[in-house]
Design a protein around this motif. Sequence first.
Motif, PDB file in Angstrom:
ATOM      1  N   ILE A   1      47.647  16.997  18.980  1.00 22.80           N
ATOM      2  CA  ILE A   1      48.858  17.621  18.439  1.00 22.80           C
ATOM      3  C   ILE A   1      49.309  18.062  20.265  1.00 22.80           C
ATOM      4  O   ILE A   1      50.510  18.420  20.547  1.00 22.80           O
ATOM      5  CB  ILE A   1      48.736  19.097  17.722  1.00 22.80           C
ATOM      6  N   GLN A   2      48.816  18.325  20.661  1.00 24.36           N
ATOM      7  CA  GLN A   2      48.761  19.110  22.392  1.00 24.36           C
ATOM      8  C   GLN A   2      49.603  18.208  22.987  1.00 24.36           C
ATOM      9  O   GLN A   2      50.409  18.038  24.327  1.00 24.36           O
ATOM     10  CB  GLN A   2      47.607  19.605  23.646  1.00 24.36           C
ATOM     11  N   TYR A   3      48.385  17.381  23.431  1.00 26.08           N
ATOM     12  CA  TYR A   3      48.980  16.161  24.678  1.00 26.08           C
ATOM     13  C   TYR A   3      50.417  15.376  23.944  1.00 26.08           C
ATOM     14  O   TYR A   3      51.296  14.886  24.087  1.00 26.08           O
ATOM     15  CB  TYR A   3      48.294  15.466  24.522  1.00 26.08           C
ATOM     16  N   VAL A   4      50.958  15.296  21.978  1.00 24.83           N
ATOM     17  CA  VAL A   4      51.719  14.836  21.469  1.00 24.83           C
ATOM     18  C   VAL A   4      53.022  15.678  22.237  1.00 24.83           C
ATOM     19  O   VAL A   4      53.741  15.250  22.808  1.00 24.83           O
ATOM     20  CB  VAL A   4      52.104  15.064  20.109  1.00 24.83           C
ATOM     21  N   THR A   5      52.879  17.026  22.053  1.00 28.09           N
ATOM     22  CA  THR A   5      53.533  17.529  22.784  1.00 28.09           C
ATOM     23  C   THR A   5      54.184  18.211  24.091  1.00 28.09           C
ATOM     24  O   THR A   5      55.468  17.995  24.147  1.00 28.09           O
ATOM     25  CB  THR A   5      53.344  19.467  21.978  1.00 28.09           C
ATOM     26  N   LEU A   6      53.361  18.122  24.995  1.00 25.65           N
ATOM     27  CA  LEU A   6      52.929  18.042  25.955  1.00 25.65           C
ATOM     28  C   LEU A   6      54.082  16.832  26.474  1.00 25.65           C
ATOM     29  O   LEU A   6      54.874  16.977  27.796  1.00 25.65           O
ATOM     30  CB  LEU A   6      51.678  18.127  26.981  1.00 25.65           C
ATOM     31  N   PHE A   7      54.014  15.890  26.273  1.00 26.54           N
ATOM     32  CA  PHE A   7      54.561  13.759  26.889  1.00 26.54           C
ATOM     33  C   PHE A   7      55.905  14.259  26.089  1.00 26.54           C
ATOM     34  O   PHE A   7      56.980  14.239  27.013  1.00 26.54           O
ATOM     35  CB  PHE A   7      54.175  13.089  26.408  1.00 26.54           C
ATOM     36  N   ALA A   8      56.202  15.343  24.993  1.00 28.59           N
ATOM     37  CA  ALA A   8      57.528  15.647  24.063  1.00 28.59           C
ATOM     38  C   ALA A   8      58.275  16.380  25.303  1.00 28.59           C
ATOM     39  O   ALA A   8      59.844  16.230  24.969  1.00 28.59           O
ATOM     40  CB  ALA A   8      57.476  15.909  22.976  1.00 28.59           C
ATOM     41  N   THR A   9      57.356  17.292  25.139  1.00 26.96           N
ATOM     42  CA  THR A   9      58.276  18.604  26.252  1.00 26.96           C
ATOM     43  C   THR A   9      58.268  18.782  27.047  1.00 26.96           C
ATOM     44  O   THR A   9      59.104  19.770  28.000  1.00 26.96           O
ATOM     45  CB  THR A   9      58.051  19.935  25.429  1.00 26.96           C
ATOM     46  N   GLY A  10      57.007  18.641  27.502  1.00 29.95           N
ATOM     47  CA  GLY A  10      56.341  19.000  29.482  1.00 29.95           C
ATOM     48  C   GLY A  10      55.792  20.207  29.176  1.00 29.95           C
ATOM     49  O   GLY A  10      54.823  20.576  31.001  1.00 29.95           O
ATOM     50  N   PHE A  11      55.273  20.721  28.478  1.00 33.30           N
ATOM     51  CA  PHE A  11      54.737  21.602  27.663  1.00 33.30           C
ATOM     52  C   PHE A  11      53.731  21.300  26.471  1.00 33.30           C
ATOM     53  O   PHE A  11      53.799  20.868  25.987  1.00 33.30           O
ATOM     54  CB  PHE A  11      55.299  23.011  26.941  1.00 33.30           C
ATOM     55  N   LEU A  12      52.511  22.208  26.856  1.00 36.38           N
ATOM     56  CA  LEU A  12      51.463  22.064  25.908  1.00 36.38           C
ATOM     57  C   LEU A  12      51.768  22.778  24.753  1.00 36.38           C
ATOM     58  O   LEU A  12      52.351  23.663  24.541  1.00 36.38           O
ATOM     59  CB  LEU A  12      50.204  22.531  26.264  1.00 36.38           C
ATOM     60  N   ALA A  13      51.312  22.666  23.282  1.00 38.39           N
ATOM     61  CA  ALA A  13      51.598  23.444  22.304  1.00 38.39           C
ATOM     62  C   ALA A  13      51.313  25.169  22.807  1.00 38.39           C
ATOM     63  O   ALA A  13      51.699  26.283  21.482  1.00 38.39           O
ATOM     64  CB  ALA A  13      51.230  22.661  21.053  1.00 38.39           C
ATOM     65  N   THR A  14      50.008  25.535  22.731  1.00 39.14           N
ATOM     66  CA  THR A  14      49.360  26.272  23.572  1.00 39.14           C
ATOM     67  C   THR A  14      49.757  26.489  24.356  1.00 39.14           C
ATOM     68  O   THR A  14      48.502  25.901  25.976  1.00 39.14           O
ATOM     69  CB  THR A  14      48.068  26.685  22.966  1.00 39.14           C
ATOM     70  N   PRO A  15      51.123  26.401  25.581  1.00 39.78           N
ATOM     71  CA  PRO A  15      50.758  26.549  27.093  1.00 39.78           C
ATOM     72  C   PRO A  15      49.855  27.105  27.924  1.00 39.78           C
ATOM     73  O   PRO A  15      49.379  27.169  29.139  1.00 39.78           O
ATOM     74  CB  PRO A  15      52.368  26.939  27.110  1.00 39.78           C
ATOM     75  N   SER A  16      49.573  28.383  27.404  1.00 34.13           N
ATOM     76  CA  SER A  16      48.347  28.969  27.767  1.00 34.13           C
ATOM     77  C   SER A  16      46.974  29.012  27.981  1.00 34.13           C
ATOM     78  O   SER A  16      46.650  30.242  28.076  1.00 34.13           O
ATOM     79  CB  SER A  16      48.725  31.338  27.144  1.00 34.13           C
ATOM     80  N   GLU A  17      46.318  27.907  27.234  1.00 33.24           N
ATOM     81  CA  GLU A  17      45.762  27.445  26.842  1.00 33.24           C
ATOM     82  C   GLU A  17      44.958  26.067  27.933  1.00 33.24           C
ATOM     83  O   GLU A  17      44.683  25.532  27.219  1.00 33.24           O
ATOM     84  CB  GLU A  17      44.950  27.180  25.446  1.00 33.24           C
ATOM     85  N   PRO A  18      45.438  25.994  29.044  1.00 30.78           N
ATOM     86  CA  PRO A  18      45.310  24.599  29.669  1.00 30.78           C
ATOM     87  C   PRO A  18      43.766  24.146  30.317  1.00 30.78           C
ATOM     88  O   PRO A  18      43.713  23.291  29.785  1.00 30.78           O
ATOM     89  CB  PRO A  18      45.581  24.837  31.085  1.00 30.78           C
TER      90      PRO A  18
END
Length: 576
Positions: free
Chosen positions: A491-508
């Motif tokens: 979920i995190q990386y599908v979101t990152l590659f789709a939007t440029g942001f992690l699903a939880t951007p504060s938790e890299p």
Amino acid sequence: MLRTCGFFLLGLALILGGSLLASRVQTDGGRVEVRDVRFAGDGGLIQSGLLYVPKTATAQDPAPAVLASHGYINTREMQSAFAIELARRGFVVLAMDMTGHGRSQGGVAENDFGGPAALRYLQGLPFVDRANIGLEGHSMGGGPILAAAVAQPDGYRSIVLEGSTPGLLGAKAPERPRNLAVVFGGYDEFAQLMWQVPKGSDVERSARLMALFGTAAPVVEGRVYGSIADGTARVLHNPPITHPWEHFSRAGVAPAVAWFQQTLDGEPAGPPAGEQVWLWKEIGTGIAFVGFAWLLLGTFEILLRTPLFAGLSRPAEPVVERRDRRWWLAFALTALVPALTFYPAMKLGQVFFPMRLFPQWIQNQLLVWALVNGLIFLVLGRFRKRKPVFVNRWLLSVAAALVTVGAGYLSLVAVEAVFQTDYRFWVLGLPTLAAEDWATLVPYVVLWTLFFLVAVRGLAADLAVRGEGFLSQVTTGKLAMSLGFLALVTIQYVTLFATGFLATPSEPLNTIVAIQFVPLLALVGAIGAWTYRRTSSYVPGALICALVIGWYVTAGTAVHWTPDFKLPQPGASRSR
């Protein structure tokens, strides 16, 4: 006999074959020597590194050299892609362990991360051309190399920052670093922290980067600003990769190799920067890691056939008759609860500050997560209607776990001694313990044991089905333990590659840590299911898992506590 020893022999074969492949790649077929070195750091500390020495580098014909540093909660082996590619092109490379990491003494950031001392050591080698030294660091690894540049402004020729930035978290950095290349992933999870831009793909418009490059306009990727001859050169590379891919991809490694070929004089002619072989080394050490897992299971199987441990051997008798709705609910809870609690528990764990007995902050956080989950599953276990019967022999189980993990540890000692490799693939890495780590390991293993006794007991009580075969039970264990983290990371990386942001951007940081838990928890599930099936007890598997995970985290993460450690100011822990 072959049936008894089959898994053990398979493990040995995979370890030997994988390690031999890795060794051949990192030594360039014998043309590069890899040495495990120790050298004096500042303040009486001992630091460590892997030194890659091409056969062409001699006292009579010294070679250009590169000091390379890994990032936070990593070790020197994480720089092997850069080291392998540079060494096979004629560069001497010192891949250092930062202070508080790997086999280097001290705490995180102590003595400027150990960078100045590492540069002095590299300069003192007779086969190194002191006038042609480059510096490379990934993430927090920018700290030691930039501190070295501050300590010796004329002691280097060029720098590569991989997913890093000058002055990260207040670390020392030269105001105008010489001949600087910045490689920053378009999907780097730390864009806001590093360059104060929302996404990695926006780095060219970073005000900090533009000031560093001396331009009022967005930086043009690939364009060389300034002059290499004058030491003012600047170049940006922004490939479409994530933070942990910056040191594990052709796109991350090639710009660094090419920059050092451009900025350091006298290196022998070599292949183009894009022609890389380092991945085969990772494949080799990855195969060896799989072999390590089989070796553990094979060792345990052999022990059960010996007179001393035969008392443990008792086929399991699960109480679950079939996979009904209650079974699927238990499976879902086992998979999802640890993943759903990961970020909140890691945040809560920040208050488990480093101390003498528990000096590793990240491991402290992980243990808070583990113990929170242990409590949750203890409570859920109170509602269990089907009461399992276990045959626990505690003393024999402790002995069997120690022998099993001891065999795995000795295999790694032998691999490191003979091949100068360990067990790893990408962010997953299992080195041996430093001398100081053994005392650290013991209290951590006690806490890990509490968690795994609950976790493996639940695995056996709720998910083992009567009459199911070996493969089905082990597969169920692996999926139940790891599927939640697999979903979380996906979920995190599908979101990152789709939007440029992690699903939880504060938790890299915690998201990158979570990647490791997919294979680690799969291993835990396999060990738990296997040992329960053979012994009708959850105890041996829990103890083996506690020892392996305690070893893994203790050897691979960072030491924060030293006698001079000060509690952070409010909010400081969140900035790490």
